[in-house]
Design an enzyme around this catalytic site. Structure first.
Site, PDB file in Angstrom:
ATOM      1  N   ASP A 119      36.276  46.045  44.397  1.00 16.93           N
ATOM      2  CA  ASP A 119      37.487  45.871  43.395  1.00 16.93           C
ATOM      3  C   ASP A 119      38.217  44.655  44.131  1.00 16.93           C
ATOM      4  O   ASP A 119      38.215  44.402  45.511  1.00 16.93           O
ATOM      5  CB  ASP A 119      38.227  46.922  43.691  1.00 16.93           C
ATOM      6  N   MET A 143      41.875  34.616  43.807  1.00 13.68           N
ATOM      7  CA  MET A 143      41.482  36.077  44.250  1.00 13.68           C
ATOM      8  C   MET A 143      42.506  36.496  45.481  1.00 13.68           C
ATOM      9  O   MET A 143      42.209  35.595  46.268  1.00 13.68           O
ATOM     10  CB  MET A 143      40.146  36.235  44.659  1.00 13.68           C
ATOM     11  N   HIS A 198      45.488  50.102  42.381  1.00 10.89           N
ATOM     12  CA  HIS A 198      45.617  48.734  42.439  1.00 10.89           C
ATOM     13  C   HIS A 198      45.534  48.339  43.625  1.00 10.89           C
ATOM     14  O   HIS A 198      45.936  47.091  43.930  1.00 10.89           O
ATOM     15  CB  HIS A 198      46.487  48.327  41.482  1.00 10.89           C
ATOM     16  N   ASP A 217      40.863  51.351  45.641  1.00 11.27           N
ATOM     17  CA  ASP A 217      40.024  51.332  44.324  1.00 11.27           C
ATOM     18  C   ASP A 217      38.638  51.344  44.492  1.00 11.27           C
ATOM     19  O   ASP A 217      37.907  51.873  43.829  1.00 11.27           O
ATOM     20  CB  ASP A 217      40.780  50.190  43.544  1.00 11.27           C
TER      21      ASP A 217
END
Length: 200
Positions: A19, A32, A178, A183
């Site tokens: 994730d 990212m 999140h 996750d």
């Protein structure tokens, strides 16, 4: 499960739930910001064996690579972009460490990234791996989308699938926070449940 003879050259797959959290829709213009991964399980000709999703994990927060961001994306992840500009890991170092971790946990198996859905996370992950390390331990296509896996087993159109439509026993009891590592672990449990589920 009985052993299936006659396929000695077939390498097992090591499924790694990944994730990511990012500050925009595509890599390059956007960054990212965090990467979480957890080993979900291993599959060979004798079948799939689930792993403890908390046993082998990876997590890094990364320094942004551009000045562009979508404020709504930061609200979702809760990550502080200003803090990451100072404290975030260098992307080349973090992705190099991730690639080494993937190779280490995979042993002789072929690593496969899995995600729910995989498309967004894979786009950032693959771009970052190629951009900052020169290649990907997953190759160019070593990803598996859990949403597609469920749709196939449930005999449903892909766009009809959401977690709320899945049988409760398939879902992890963990919350979707999140936070990339939380996750990834949650999704590893979902993946193992889907692999064991016979479908409809």
């Amino acid at each position: 499960m009985a052993h299936r003879p006659g396929r000695p050259g077939l390498r097992p797959s090591l499924y790694i739930s990944v994730d990511i959290e990012a500050d925009g829709p595509i890599p390059g213009p956007y960054s990212m910001l965090s990467l979480g991964a957890a080993v979900a399980g291993r599959q060979d000709v004798d079948g799939y064996v689930a792993a403890d999703p908390e046993a082998d994990t990876f997590y890094r927060e990364l320094r942004p690579i551009s000045g562009e961001f979508v404020p709504e994306a930061l609200v979702v992840s809760g990550l502080d972009r200003d803090r990451l500009l100072v404290e975030g890991a260098d992307p080349a170092a973090a992705l190099g460490e991730f690639a080494a971790w993937v190779r280490g946990v995979s042993g002789g198996a072929q690593p496969v990234m899995c995600g729910y859905p995989a498309s967004y996370d894979w786009t950032f992950l693959y771009w970052y791996l190629v951009r900052f390390t020169g290649g990907s331990p997953f190759g160019h296509s070593g990803c598996l989308d859990m949403k597609t896996l469920y749709a196939t087993k449930a005999r449903l159109p892909l766009r009809a699938v959401a977690k709320r439509t899945m049988p409760r026993e398939l879902l992890s009891a963990r919350r979707h926070t999140h936070h990339a590592l939380d996750d990834a672990i949650e999704q590893a449990e979902l993946f193992s449940n889907l692999m064991a589920w016979p479908g409809v």
